[in-house]
Design a protein around this motif. Structure first.
Motif, PDB file in Angstrom:
ATOM      1  N   VAL A   1       0.818  -1.208   0.000  1.00  0.00           N
ATOM      2  CA  VAL A   1       0.000   0.000   0.000  1.00  0.00           C
ATOM      3  C   VAL A   1       0.853   1.261   0.000  1.00  0.00           C
ATOM      4  N   LEU A   2       2.027   1.226   0.589  1.00  0.00           N
ATOM      5  CA  LEU A   2       2.907   2.392   0.577  1.00  0.00           C
ATOM      6  C   LEU A   2       3.772   2.433  -0.668  1.00  0.00           C
ATOM      7  N   GLY A   3       3.853   1.318  -1.377  1.00  0.00           N
ATOM      8  CA  GLY A   3       4.675   1.258  -2.567  1.00  0.00           C
ATOM      9  C   GLY A   3       3.895   1.453  -3.849  1.00  0.00           C
ATOM     10  N   ASP A   4       2.650   1.917  -3.745  1.00  0.00           N
ATOM     11  CA  ASP A   4       1.878   2.234  -4.943  1.00  0.00           C
ATOM     12  C   ASP A   4       2.607   3.303  -5.746  1.00  0.00           C
ATOM     13  N   PRO A   5       2.275   3.478  -7.026  1.00  0.00           N
ATOM     14  CA  PRO A   5       3.008   4.450  -7.858  1.00  0.00           C
ATOM     15  C   PRO A   5       2.689   5.898  -7.474  1.00  0.00           C
ATOM     16  N   TRP A   6       3.192   6.309  -6.320  1.00  0.00           N
ATOM     17  CA  TRP A   6       3.019   7.688  -5.897  1.00  0.00           C
ATOM     18  C   TRP A   6       3.810   8.613  -6.800  1.00  0.00           C
ATOM     19  N   LEU A   7       3.613   9.888  -6.591  1.00  0.00           N
ATOM     20  CA  LEU A   7       4.304  10.898  -7.387  1.00  0.00           C
ATOM     21  C   LEU A   7       5.819  10.726  -7.327  1.00  0.00           C
ATOM     22  N   THR A   8       6.357  10.396  -6.164  1.00  0.00           N
ATOM     23  CA  THR A   8       7.806  10.289  -6.007  1.00  0.00           C
ATOM     24  C   THR A   8       8.332   8.881  -6.285  1.00  0.00           C
TER      25      THR A   8
ATOM     26  N   CYS B   1       8.267   5.508  -4.769  1.00  0.00           N
ATOM     27  CA  CYS B   1       9.034   4.821  -3.732  1.00  0.00           C
ATOM     28  C   CYS B   1       8.503   3.407  -3.564  1.00  0.00           C
ATOM     29  N   TRP B   2       9.319   2.540  -2.975  1.00  0.00           N
ATOM     30  CA  TRP B   2       8.855   1.171  -2.787  1.00  0.00           C
ATOM     31  C   TRP B   2       9.576   0.498  -1.617  1.00  0.00           C
ATOM     32  N   ASN B   3       9.004  -0.637  -1.190  1.00  0.00           N
ATOM     33  CA  ASN B   3       9.626  -1.445  -0.149  1.00  0.00           C
ATOM     34  C   ASN B   3      10.977  -1.946  -0.646  1.00  0.00           C
TER      35      ASN B   3
ATOM     36  N   PRO C   1      21.065  -6.447   7.879  1.00  0.00           N
ATOM     37  CA  PRO C   1      21.593  -5.497   8.858  1.00  0.00           C
ATOM     38  C   PRO C   1      22.897  -4.849   8.381  1.00  0.00           C
ATOM     39  N   ILE C   2      22.968  -3.535   8.563  1.00  0.00           N
ATOM     40  CA  ILE C   2      24.123  -2.741   8.148  1.00  0.00           C
ATOM     41  C   ILE C   2      24.678  -2.043   9.385  1.00  0.00           C
ATOM     42  N   PRO C   3      25.970  -2.117   9.649  1.00  0.00           N
ATOM     43  CA  PRO C   3      26.513  -1.445  10.835  1.00  0.00           C
ATOM     44  C   PRO C   3      26.245   0.056  10.804  1.00  0.00           C
ATOM     45  N   SER C   4      25.886   0.606  11.941  1.00  0.00           N
ATOM     46  CA  SER C   4      25.720   2.058  12.036  1.00  0.00           C
ATOM     47  C   SER C   4      27.067   2.729  11.802  1.00  0.00           C
ATOM     48  N   PRO C   5      27.106   3.787  10.991  1.00  0.00           N
ATOM     49  CA  PRO C   5      28.377   4.486  10.776  1.00  0.00           C
ATOM     50  C   PRO C   5      28.733   5.431  11.913  1.00  0.00           C
ATOM     51  N   VAL C   6      27.850   5.555  12.934  1.00  0.00           N
ATOM     52  CA  VAL C   6      28.081   6.544  13.981  1.00  0.00           C
ATOM     53  C   VAL C   6      28.067   5.958  15.393  1.00  0.00           C
ATOM     54  N   GLU C   7      27.733   4.656  15.554  1.00  0.00           N
ATOM     55  CA  GLU C   7      27.557   4.111  16.898  1.00  0.00           C
ATOM     56  C   GLU C   7      27.878   2.612  16.911  1.00  0.00           C
ATOM     57  N   PRO C   8      28.970   2.223  17.537  1.00  0.00           N
ATOM     58  CA  PRO C   8      29.316   0.804  17.605  1.00  0.00           C
ATOM     59  C   PRO C   8      28.209  -0.016  18.260  1.00  0.00           C
ATOM     60  N   GLY C   9      27.915  -1.188  17.678  1.00  0.00           N
ATOM     61  CA  GLY C   9      26.907  -2.077  18.232  1.00  0.00           C
ATOM     62  C   GLY C   9      25.507  -1.830  17.725  1.00  0.00           C
ATOM     63  N   ALA C  10      25.283  -0.694  17.068  1.00  0.00           N
ATOM     64  CA  ALA C  10      23.974  -0.383  16.499  1.00  0.00           C
ATOM     65  C   ALA C  10      23.967  -0.748  15.010  1.00  0.00           C
ATOM     66  N   TYR C  11      22.761  -0.992  14.484  1.00  0.00           N
ATOM     67  CA  TYR C  11      22.636  -1.409  13.086  1.00  0.00           C
ATOM     68  C   TYR C  11      21.482  -0.677  12.408  1.00  0.00           C
ATOM     69  N   LEU C  12      21.588  -0.618  11.096  1.00  0.00           N
ATOM     70  CA  LEU C  12      20.529  -0.094  10.232  1.00  0.00           C
ATOM     71  C   LEU C  12      19.935  -1.242   9.441  1.00  0.00           C
ATOM     72  N   VAL C  13      18.619  -1.164   9.198  1.00  0.00           N
ATOM     73  CA  VAL C  13      17.972  -2.050   8.231  1.00  0.00           C
ATOM     74  C   VAL C  13      17.125  -1.163   7.328  1.00  0.00           C
ATOM     75  N   ARG C  14      17.491  -1.101   6.071  1.00  0.00           N
ATOM     76  CA  ARG C  14      16.715  -0.299   5.118  1.00  0.00           C
ATOM     77  C   ARG C  14      15.391  -0.992   4.832  1.00  0.00           C
ATOM     78  N   PHE C  15      14.295  -0.206   4.786  1.00  0.00           N
ATOM     79  CA  PHE C  15      13.002  -0.814   4.489  1.00  0.00           C
ATOM     80  C   PHE C  15      12.246  -0.126   3.369  1.00  0.00           C
ATOM     81  N   PHE C  16      12.697   1.055   2.935  1.00  0.00           N
ATOM     82  CA  PHE C  16      11.952   1.804   1.918  1.00  0.00           C
ATOM     83  C   PHE C  16      12.915   2.752   1.229  1.00  0.00           C
ATOM     84  N   ARG C  17      12.661   3.000  -0.079  1.00  0.00           N
ATOM     85  CA  ARG C  17      13.577   3.874  -0.802  1.00  0.00           C
ATOM     86  C   ARG C  17      12.866   4.595  -1.938  1.00  0.00           C
TER      87      ARG C  17
END
Length: 232
Positions: free
Chosen positions: A91-98, A100-102, A107-123
């Motif tokens: 529903v959020l990945g419908d063909p909106w004006l901009t 975007c999609w899921n 897991p990606i290491p945080s570039p600013v905090e040891p032990g923390a991680y990023l998970v990308r979910f939308f772009r």
């Protein structure tokens, strides 16, 4: 002590209600319409609720959750509900004006905090902005956004290749500017993204935004704000 991120909302044009000179702009949280946190219970009732389960999405998600388990981390339950739901997952990945999609990452290491991680979910389709969960051991996940694709940034960094423009993954000040707090929960982020895109679509087509109660309440914040602007 945990790092404190600068907070901003990365949004697009809402016409005269909130102009945007570029595809996206960062807006301070103080300027945004407030949301009633009591409304967001992880069930997405404002979208009719969750029904059914997508087995393909469950399998896709498991590859990420298994890796997070080894790190003592987990994805937020509201995102799991959304992502694996048969009726909500796109529903959020419908063909909106901009456009975007899921887009789920490992897991990606945080570039600013040891032990923390990023998970990308939308772009965004051109990677103008990417949204990630920020995960710390022992604390709840929250949403951040960045113009950097951190999977690529780390791959380029480790291989000695070129990163995104002049980005330096080891420059703490640069990464703290690139990575900004966006929303406390996935469902709150999803609601604001969803309602703003409905408004943006109407503005782009020359129509008035619908008279939906939620849309009216959202836009009324900007109408009221304009009324209180000082005269020049």
């Amino acid at each position: 002590m945990s790092i404190r991120f600068e907070a901003s909302w990365c949004g697009s044009d809402l016409g005269g209600h909130r102009p945007c000179p570029n595809t996206y702009e960062r807006y301070s949280h103080d300027s945004l319409p407030p949301l009633d946190e009591r409304r967001f219970k992880g069930t997405f009732e404002w979208l009719g609720g969750s029904t059914g389960t997508s087995t393909d999405r469950v399998t896709e998600l498991r590859a990420v959750t298994d890796e997070l388990d080894l790190k003592g981390l987990s994805l937020p339950q509201d995102f799991i509900t959304y992502f694996t739901s048969a009726n909500l997952r796109d529903v959020l990945g419908d063909p909106w004006l901009t456009c975007c999609w899921n887009s789920l990452s490992k897991p990606i290491p945080s570039p600013v905090e040891p032990g923390a991680y990023l998970v990308r979910f939308f772009r965004d389709q051109q990677d103008c902005v990417l949204w990630y969960f920020y995960l710390r051991p022992g604390s709840s996940a929250f949403v951040v956004h960045s113009h950097l694709e951190y999977e690529y940034e780390y791959e380029a960094h480790h291989s000695g290749g070129e990163c995104n423009g002049d980005s330096d993954i080891d420059d703490l000040d640069e990464q703290m500017e690139a990575l900004q707090y966006c929303a406390p929960t996935f469902e709150e982020w999803a609601y604001r993204f969803w309602i703003e895109n409905h408004i943006s679509e109407a503005v782009a087509s020359g129509d008035k935004p619908s008279s939906d109660e939620d849309v009216d309440a959202y836009l009324n914040h900007y109408r009221t704000s304009r009324q209180h602007l000082p005269s020049v």
